[in-house]
Design a protein around this motif. Sequence first.
Motif, mmCIF file in Angstrom:
data_model
loop_
_atom_site.group_PDB
_atom_site.id
_atom_site.type_symbol
_atom_site.label_atom_id
_atom_site.label_comp_id
_atom_site.label_asym_id
_atom_site.label_seq_id
_atom_site.Cartn_x
_atom_site.Cartn_y
_atom_site.Cartn_z
ATOM 1 N N LEU A 1 56.421 -30.496 -14.561
ATOM 2 C CA LEU A 1 56.488 -29.032 -14.636
ATOM 3 C C LEU A 1 56.678 -28.548 -16.068
ATOM 4 O O LEU A 1 57.180 -27.445 -16.292
ATOM 5 C CB LEU A 1 57.637 -28.516 -13.759
ATOM 6 N N HIS A 2 56.292 -29.354 -17.043
ATOM 7 C CA HIS A 2 56.405 -28.920 -18.437
ATOM 8 C C HIS A 2 55.269 -29.501 -19.266
ATOM 9 O O HIS A 2 54.533 -30.394 -18.823
ATOM 10 C CB HIS A 2 57.761 -29.303 -19.027
ATOM 11 N N THR A 3 55.105 -28.981 -20.473
ATOM 12 C CA THR A 3 54.040 -29.402 -21.390
ATOM 13 C C THR A 3 54.630 -29.571 -22.782
ATOM 14 O O THR A 3 55.454 -28.758 -23.217
ATOM 15 C CB THR A 3 52.923 -28.347 -21.456
ATOM 16 N N ILE A 4 54.222 -30.618 -23.495
ATOM 17 C CA ILE A 4 54.646 -30.789 -24.881
ATOM 18 C C ILE A 4 53.425 -30.908 -25.785
ATOM 19 O O ILE A 4 52.351 -31.347 -25.358
ATOM 20 C CB ILE A 4 55.565 -32.016 -25.065
ATOM 21 N N GLY A 5 53.595 -30.488 -27.022
ATOM 22 C CA GLY A 5 52.526 -30.542 -28.000
ATOM 23 C C GLY A 5 53.015 -31.100 -29.316
ATOM 24 O O GLY A 5 54.139 -30.794 -29.748
ATOM 25 N N LEU A 6 52.200 -31.926 -29.938
ATOM 26 C CA LEU A 6 52.500 -32.484 -31.257
ATOM 27 C C LEU A 6 51.695 -31.733 -32.295
ATOM 28 O O LEU A 6 50.475 -31.623 -32.185
ATOM 29 C CB LEU A 6 52.157 -33.976 -31.293
ATOM 30 N N LYS A 7 52.374 -31.204 -33.330
ATOM 31 C CA LYS A 7 51.703 -30.427 -34.363
ATOM 32 C C LYS A 7 51.346 -31.310 -35.557
ATOM 33 O O LYS A 7 51.862 -32.411 -35.724
ATOM 34 C CB LYS A 7 52.590 -29.263 -34.799
ATOM 35 N N SER A 8 50.455 -30.793 -36.383
ATOM 36 C CA SER A 8 49.965 -31.570 -37.522
ATOM 37 C C SER A 8 51.050 -31.853 -38.550
ATOM 38 O O SER A 8 50.925 -32.782 -39.345
ATOM 39 C CB SER A 8 48.799 -30.834 -38.192
ATOM 40 N N ASP A 9 52.137 -31.063 -38.545
ATOM 41 C CA ASP A 9 53.234 -31.315 -39.484
ATOM 42 C C ASP A 9 54.251 -32.309 -38.938
ATOM 43 O O ASP A 9 55.293 -32.550 -39.549
ATOM 44 C CB ASP A 9 53.930 -30.007 -39.863
ATOM 45 N N GLY A 10 53.958 -32.895 -37.756
ATOM 46 C CA GLY A 10 54.836 -33.901 -37.189
ATOM 47 C C GLY A 10 55.946 -33.371 -36.303
ATOM 48 O O GLY A 10 56.763 -34.147 -35.804
ATOM 49 N N VAL B 1 57.353 -31.183 -32.819
ATOM 50 C CA VAL B 1 56.985 -31.162 -31.405
ATOM 51 C C VAL B 1 57.454 -29.852 -30.782
ATOM 52 O O VAL B 1 58.534 -29.347 -31.094
ATOM 53 C CB VAL B 1 57.625 -32.350 -30.653
ATOM 54 N N ILE B 2 56.634 -29.283 -29.908
ATOM 55 C CA ILE B 2 56.972 -28.062 -29.201
ATOM 56 C C ILE B 2 56.822 -28.302 -27.705
ATOM 57 O O ILE B 2 56.107 -29.216 -27.278
ATOM 58 C CB ILE B 2 56.085 -26.878 -29.645
ATOM 59 N N ALA B 3 57.495 -27.477 -26.900
ATOM 60 C CA ALA B 3 57.467 -27.679 -25.456
ATOM 61 C C ALA B 3 57.653 -26.361 -24.724
ATOM 62 O O ALA B 3 58.319 -25.444 -25.213
ATOM 63 C CB ALA B 3 58.560 -28.663 -25.042
ATOM 64 N N VAL B 4 57.049 -26.277 -23.533
ATOM 65 C CA VAL B 4 57.236 -25.142 -22.639
ATOM 66 C C VAL B 4 57.330 -25.651 -21.211
ATOM 67 O O VAL B 4 56.877 -26.749 -20.900
ATOM 68 C CB VAL B 4 56.074 -24.111 -22.728
ATOM 69 N N LYS C 1 65.047 -27.970 -16.741
ATOM 70 C CA LYS C 1 66.187 -28.253 -15.880
ATOM 71 C C LYS C 1 66.965 -29.475 -16.333
ATOM 72 O O LYS C 1 68.202 -29.516 -16.235
ATOM 73 C CB LYS C 1 65.698 -28.447 -14.439
ATOM 74 N N ASP C 2 66.259 -30.481 -16.831
ATOM 75 C CA ASP C 2 66.905 -31.713 -17.266
ATOM 76 C C ASP C 2 66.848 -31.901 -18.773
ATOM 77 O O ASP C 2 66.981 -33.008 -19.275
ATOM 78 C CB ASP C 2 66.261 -32.906 -16.564
ATOM 79 N N GLY C 3 66.598 -30.805 -19.503
ATOM 80 C CA GLY C 3 66.546 -30.878 -20.959
ATOM 81 C C GLY C 3 65.249 -31.432 -21.508
ATOM 82 O O GLY C 3 65.173 -31.791 -22.691
ATOM 83 N N GLN C 4 64.201 -31.486 -20.679
ATOM 84 C CA GLN C 4 62.952 -32.102 -21.114
ATOM 85 C C GLN C 4 62.195 -31.303 -22.165
ATOM 86 O O GLN C 4 61.263 -31.826 -22.785
ATOM 87 C CB GLN C 4 62.039 -32.371 -19.902
ATOM 88 N N CYS C 5 62.588 -30.060 -22.377
ATOM 89 C CA CYS C 5 61.920 -29.241 -23.396
ATOM 90 C C CYS C 5 62.751 -29.099 -24.671
ATOM 91 O O CYS C 5 62.377 -28.336 -25.573
ATOM 92 C CB CYS C 5 61.607 -27.855 -22.838
ATOM 93 N N GLU C 6 63.836 -29.800 -24.771
ATOM 94 C CA GLU C 6 64.702 -29.703 -25.943
ATOM 95 C C GLU C 6 64.205 -30.651 -27.035
ATOM 96 O O GLU C 6 64.768 -31.713 -27.291
ATOM 97 C CB GLU C 6 66.146 -30.011 -25.542
ATOM 98 N N VAL C 7 63.124 -30.256 -27.683
ATOM 99 C CA VAL C 7 62.466 -31.096 -28.698
ATOM 100 C C VAL C 7 62.406 -30.405 -30.054
ATOM 101 O O VAL C 7 61.693 -30.865 -30.956
ATOM 102 C CB VAL C 7 61.033 -31.458 -28.237
ATOM 103 N N SER C 8 63.149 -29.323 -30.230
ATOM 104 C CA SER C 8 63.048 -28.529 -31.459
ATOM 105 C C SER C 8 63.445 -29.304 -32.712
ATOM 106 O O SER C 8 63.000 -28.988 -33.812
ATOM 107 C CB SER C 8 63.905 -27.266 -31.346
ATOM 108 N N GLY C 9 64.266 -30.335 -32.552
ATOM 109 C CA GLY C 9 64.685 -31.117 -33.713
ATOM 110 C C GLY C 9 63.824 -32.326 -33.987
ATOM 111 O O GLY C 9 64.077 -33.078 -34.940
ATOM 112 N N TRP C 10 62.805 -32.531 -33.187
ATOM 113 C CA TRP C 10 61.931 -33.688 -33.388
ATOM 114 C C TRP C 10 60.981 -33.419 -34.554
ATOM 115 O O TRP C 10 60.348 -32.366 -34.627
ATOM 116 C CB TRP C 10 61.126 -33.980 -32.137
ATOM 117 N N GLU C 11 60.828 -34.383 -35.435
ATOM 118 C CA GLU C 11 59.892 -34.245 -36.552
ATOM 119 C C GLU C 11 59.504 -35.612 -37.074
ATOM 120 O O GLU C 11 60.131 -36.619 -36.754
ATOM 121 C CB GLU C 11 60.519 -33.410 -37.673
#
Length: 265
Positions: free
Chosen positions: A171-180, A182-185, A189-199
Amino acid sequence: MKRKEWKVIAAGYRHSVALHTDGTVLASGDNKYGECDVSDWHDIISVAAGSAHIGSSHTVGLKKDGTLVATGWNKYGQCEVDKWNEIASIAAGWRRTIGIKTDGTVLAVGQNNESQCNVGDWENIVAASAGDWHTIGLKRDGTGVSVGNNRYGQCNLSDWQDLVGVAAGYLHTIGLKSDGTVIAVGSNKDGQCEVSGWEGYRSNLCWKQSYSRSEVGWLSRRGWPKQSGPMWRERLVRYRCGFSRLCPYAWLKSRRHRGRGWPKR
């Protein structure tokens, strides 16, 4: 005895699949619906296994000639791909199969109760991912497209840019950007979109912004070159994409090696 070398792996609901460098496939696990019956497959360049949160799944193989083979659970017609051709890459979701053609258009077959197979108007697609109820496509310009269930906002990609990779979950989607980064929408519920600090991440996907149809076809029929030692790096002209994986476009454009196929070990 020579050790087996595997080039692609995939995991389904209750089975695992591995593609050998010689184009044969091995599978193990639950075989109730024949999802592991791949012993007679040959000339395969990629594999995908239908993911599921419940139920059975299927296995799909992409052949060198751009056609597909499939086996396993077929209640919704997800294995009916024998007439597909000019396919460059594949993805398998819950109860459906996705194929990206060499011209950048997309085919889909299987359950479509949430419009997850409504990809007929997609163009310029270089990669796709199939979640349980939604399907995501990555375009050559670095943007994303989506269809299917959007109850948790998992299809809200309209403002995403500079993408080099995408993946669809339950029930979620993640994307990898060219600058390394990660974003998610979607559901968190289980924290699967908490990727703001990934680089600092990179994608295996590498493409030129605009291939001609003949170039895409040439590349898809031959698959990705294997990465080996320094000699390979000296013999290949790198395309300036910033990725560490050798770019097939660079090999295609190398004057010295054009028309000679991929380098061998």
